[in-house]
Enzyme design. Sequence first.
Site, PDB file in Angstrom:
ATOM      1  N   LYS A 178      -3.186 -13.052  12.062  1.00  0.00           N
ATOM      2  CA  LYS A 178      -4.817 -13.116  11.945  1.00  0.00           C
ATOM      3  C   LYS A 178      -5.344 -14.165  10.914  1.00  0.00           C
ATOM      4  O   LYS A 178      -6.102 -15.055  11.316  1.00  0.00           O
ATOM      5  CB  LYS A 178      -5.256 -11.731  11.298  1.00  0.00           C
ATOM      6  N   THR A 179      -4.630 -14.215   9.670  1.00  0.00           N
ATOM      7  CA  THR A 179      -5.210 -15.338   8.668  1.00  0.00           C
ATOM      8  C   THR A 179      -4.812 -16.745   9.059  1.00  0.00           C
ATOM      9  O   THR A 179      -5.184 -17.788   8.984  1.00  0.00           O
ATOM     10  CB  THR A 179      -4.597 -14.872   7.405  1.00  0.00           C
TER      11      THR A 179
ATOM     12  N   LYS B  99      -8.667  -2.640   0.649  1.00  0.00           N
ATOM     13  CA  LYS B  99      -8.542  -1.527   1.777  1.00  0.00           C
ATOM     14  C   LYS B  99      -9.218  -0.315   1.439  1.00  0.00           C
ATOM     15  O   LYS B  99      -9.699   0.244   2.506  1.00  0.00           O
ATOM     16  CB  LYS B  99      -6.984  -1.299   2.053  1.00  0.00           C
TER      17      LYS B  99
ATOM     18  N   HIS C 162     -10.467  -4.437  12.027  1.00  0.00           N
ATOM     19  CA  HIS C 162      -9.683  -5.175  11.278  1.00  0.00           C
ATOM     20  C   HIS C 162      -9.112  -6.420  12.035  1.00  0.00           C
ATOM     21  O   HIS C 162      -8.194  -6.432  12.715  1.00  0.00           O
ATOM     22  CB  HIS C 162      -8.240  -4.193  11.248  1.00  0.00           C
TER      23      HIS C 162
ATOM     24  N   ARG D  78       0.847  -1.238  -0.181  1.00  0.00           N
ATOM     25  CA  ARG D  78      -0.019   0.125  -0.077  1.00  0.00           C
ATOM     26  C   ARG D  78       0.838   1.376  -0.026  1.00  0.00           C
ATOM     27  O   ARG D  78       2.018   1.111   0.483  1.00  0.00           O
ATOM     28  CB  ARG D  78      -0.867   0.066   1.158  1.00  0.00           C
TER      29      ARG D  78
ATOM     30  N   ASP E 245      -9.946 -11.002   7.663  1.00  0.00           N
ATOM     31  CA  ASP E 245      -9.404  -9.529   7.833  1.00  0.00           C
ATOM     32  C   ASP E 245     -10.279  -8.683   8.236  1.00  0.00           C
ATOM     33  O   ASP E 245     -10.086  -7.672   8.862  1.00  0.00           O
ATOM     34  CB  ASP E 245      -8.598  -9.154   6.507  1.00  0.00           C
TER      35      ASP E 245
ATOM     36  N   SER F 199      -0.847  -6.738   9.739  1.00  0.00           N
ATOM     37  CA  SER F 199      -0.622  -7.748   8.626  1.00  0.00           C
ATOM     38  C   SER F 199       0.552  -8.559   9.210  1.00  0.00           C
ATOM     39  O   SER F 199       1.623  -7.769   9.525  1.00  0.00           O
ATOM     40  CB  SER F 199      -0.313  -7.287   7.417  1.00  0.00           C
TER      41      SER F 199
ATOM     42  N   ARG G  77       1.798 -12.178  -1.466  1.00  0.00           N
ATOM     43  CA  ARG G  77       0.443 -12.352  -1.409  1.00  0.00           C
ATOM     44  C   ARG G  77      -0.466 -13.331  -2.559  1.00  0.00           C
ATOM     45  O   ARG G  77      -0.024 -13.650  -3.222  1.00  0.00           O
ATOM     46  CB  ARG G  77      -0.333 -11.009  -1.430  1.00  0.00           C
TER      47      ARG G  77
END
Length: 524
Positions: free
Chosen positions: A234-235, A193, A212, A51, A249, A230, A314
Amino acid sequence: MMTQDDKVTAKNKVYTNLSASELVNMALSRKEGVLAANQAFNATTGPRTGRSPKDRFIVIDAVTEKTVDWNTINQPISPEKFNALWQRAERYLQQKDCSFLSYLQVGADPRYTLTVKVTTELAWHNLFTHNLFMRPEKPITSDQADQWTLLCVPSFKTDPTRDGVNSDAAIILNFSQRKILICGTYYAGEMKKSMFSVLNFILPECEVLPMHCAANVGKEGNTALFFGLSGTGKTTLSADPERYLIGDDEHGWGADTVFNFEGGCYAKCIDLSREREPVIWDAIRHPAIMENVVLDPKTNEPNYADSSLTENTRAAYPREHIPLRVAENKAGQPTAVLFLTCDLYGVLPPVARLTREQAAYYFLSGYTALVGSTEVGQGKGIKQTFSTCFGAPFFPRPARVYADLLMKRLDNSHAQVYLVNTGWTGGAYGEGGQRFSIPATRSIVSAIVNGELRHAQYETLPVFNLAIPTDVPGIDKKVLNPRDAWADKNAHDKFAKELMGKFIENFKKFDVSDVIRNAGPHLD
């Protein structure tokens, strides 16, 4: 399938609502990327492999002037500059041979669902939103009332002097016109996002807390939320072979529901292995997308250990690739809330139970680490950060709006909040410490979501004043109190004092009650 709505505008043929397979074939025929051995489509994004927060703007007008928390993240741009740039981007795209349009949705609770008209220059960008957003049950083929419009034209470069932006790229949100413009960057995550930021602005007015976080549900129906930046887990932790995934997410937490914003997952691939993360490994197949993953030149097999393009490799895949998932994409009130923090100092415990006030303190602090180059210019490696609400770049309103909603949701649900350190123990990062292994953290998470830690014995960690369990199945007792895990106790105390000072300094910017402020660490 192509529809009768496909039309030619100037030189531009608009392909509408193509299927995932058709988009893959179009992307391959247009040489936008290649097919990997696992049948996922692999693309590279050029110099921007993450980003671009310095290139993100919000149009300042009557809707946003007094409601947005204007700062270096939420940068203002005038309606005139936006309108001129939007028109130039549209004209630029119309001169291309073709473009891709899909009508998609975000927000799995029908009370809060938004329709999004996505127009992209590239087929694989349209496939990305096809995988990550929600596909409507009945295809939408024409503009809808109150829909959002997302226009992504990566080869169109902006002029900072003319356009009032900071570089040759711009990501601009216009809440009055319900439009998003993305140009000058090929990184697909900007689309995801941007819509997340839209929901983060809209939903608080509906008494829904946008988060988030990842979410999953146990076989007994117990919902758990996983907050974090990130790379902090989380994932990985929500993709649990023993639980049903809602999403990895972005979610909303209302008075009677937790619901996913998306229809897919966006997992980091760096150092991915089938042994440690089998659910994610198996999910990366047709029509998944991989971004900036290096392929073996002979076999086209992904080399997930290769970070030569970026550490922020990713994969974007639809939820359907997760065998254990909640079909409705939503669930009831959570029983457990996990704040995933990657502590580089090695002085936070692997798990601590938080009071209501501590939950507000650590939510506002958002202490963790930036893992890999999620943002442009971050570089390789890891560094400490405080990211308000565990996602500061995505929240347009003042932090207190989200903190107040969190407190309200906790009061209504009686969910227990835990601080879970997925970072270092026994020493600081680069100073002899080791990062907690994924199996060790999974054991802690299992004890939380199964309710074992609700009834465990606790002791108080001095100074931080955190309640830490005296025993967790599968975890060496000596690491539960972080000081006990250090060979050099004086070094531990030095790093602990340094981190406490950073907490206190960072929290000075928040206007909160003394009871919340005093829930944090104290140097004395």
